[in-house]
Motif scaffolding. Structure first.
Motif, short mmCIF file in Angstrom:
data_model
loop_
_atom_site.label_atom_id
_atom_site.label_comp_id
_atom_site.label_asym_id
_atom_site.label_seq_id
_atom_site.Cartn_x
_atom_site.Cartn_y
_atom_site.Cartn_z
N GLU A 139 0.81 -1.23 0.00
CA GLU A 139 0.00 0.00 0.00
C GLU A 139 0.84 1.27 0.00
N ASN A 140 2.03 1.23 0.60
CA ASN A 140 2.86 2.44 0.60
C ASN A 140 3.62 2.54 -0.71
N GLU A 141 4.33 3.63 -0.91
CA GLU A 141 5.07 3.84 -2.15
C GLU A 141 6.10 2.74 -2.35
N TYR A 174 7.78 -2.34 3.67
CA TYR A 174 6.64 -2.71 2.82
C TYR A 174 5.40 -2.84 3.69
N GLU A 175 4.48 -1.87 3.52
CA GLU A 175 3.23 -1.88 4.27
C GLU A 175 2.16 -2.59 3.44
N THR A 217 3.46 -5.07 8.34
CA THR A 217 4.57 -4.27 7.83
C THR A 217 5.83 -5.10 7.88
N TRP A 247 2.58 -0.79 -7.52
CA TRP A 247 1.96 -1.19 -6.25
C TRP A 247 1.54 -2.65 -6.41
#
Length: 300
Positions: free
Chosen positions: A236-238, A248-249, A255, A269
């Motif tokens: 979900e994160n960049e 890495y979320e 996480t 993504w």
């Protein structure tokens, strides 16, 4: 109270409700007009909500200004090269506005085109991205299946369509789309799912298809000899690829931190799968063959 008076009150109440509904409808549809900035077309709107109008106009004009600057820079690279944009209002109903800016690149080697899409909520002025329409995993799978089905049919009829990377493009953040009455239109630029000579490739997907319920379990994760499947989710994160120390979320609330020394550049993504081998964990990202060692650093 007499029947005459009661009837009069009912008529007045209905009139007030109708008036209020009309005001809301009017406030969520705007007038559009085409303007020019140093030869670049862009759309400007007018309407009752001044703040919304101002916010949207600023975004649309800024894009034209950026193109004008790019055009001046590009002209320096050759005598017969230039950018030219054409703005078109695709949708202006039901509180939504869709603008498509088609960009023509004239050069000595020919002409190529691409498009930028701008979608807005006319009640708030917020710019809407594909993630604002496709919010769940089921909706994403429905969209991918619907678009793939349409393009496979075109390919089977002899159209020069490439179906290998449809899922890749649709899982990228902010992919181009615009609204129509029953749903959205996914727009692929020349060269993405067809040769440049094919031009833009569009696929219409209605809301009923996007929101249909899916039956059965999710698609199984591919097996890797020696590794045990742990979980499957989306980043979900960049994400710009692999690098030591990256965080890495995942959409499932976990996480993970990369602790393996692997570098790979791939901005997207992607869908990811976590595997376990012995006491160590590994992350496998879509479109990247190599696994990277990670450690769990948080859960929601």
């Amino acid at each position: 109270m007499s029947k005459v008076v009661s009837g009069w009150l009912i008529v007045c109440l209905i009139s007030l409700i109708s008036f209020a509904s009309g005001v809301d409808a009017a406030s969520t549809k705007v007038k559009t007009s085409v303007h020019y900035f140093l030869g670049q077309q862009y759309v400007q709107i007018s309407g009752e909500n001044k703040k919304v109008v101002s916010d949207i106009n600023r975004i649309l004009k800024a894009d034209a200004q950026l193109l004008a600057w790019a055009n001046m820079e590009y002209k320096k690279s050759g005598e017969h090269t230039s950018f030219r944009s054409k703005a078109n209002t695709k949708y202006n109903k039901n509180g939504k506005l869709s603008i498509v800016n088609t960009i023509y690149l004239n050069s000595e080697g020919g002409q190529t085109i691409s498009a930028s899409t701008f979608n807005f909520d006319l009640r708030t002025g917020e710019r809407l991205e594909l993630d604002d329409v496709i919010k769940t995993e089921s909706q994403k799978l429905n969209l991918i299946e619907a678009v793939t089905s349409q393009l496979v049919k075109r390919e089977s009829k002899g159209d020069p369509i490439f179906t290998d990377h449809i899922e890749f493009y649709l899982t990228q953040s902010n992919h181009s789309f615009y609204y129509y009455d029953q749903g959205i239109v996914i727009r692929f630029n020349p060269g993405e799912v067809g040769p440049h000579s094919e031009g833009f490739v569009d696929a219409k997907v209605d809301y009923t298809t996007i929101n249909k319920k899916r039956n059965g379990p999710p698609s199984p994760a591919p097996t890797i000899p020696g590794y045990t499947y742990v979980t499957k989710s989306h980043i979900e994160n960049e994400f710009t690829g692999f690098d030591y120390g990256n965080i890495y979320e995942l959409a499932n609330g976990q996480t993970w931190k990369q602790v393996g020394y692997v570098f790979y550049y791939n901005p997207s993504w992607p869908e990811v799968i976590i595997y376990q081998k012995g006491s160590k964990y590994y992350l496998k990202a879509e479109y990247i063959d190599e696994l990277v060692e990670v450690e769990l650093v948080g859960t929601d």
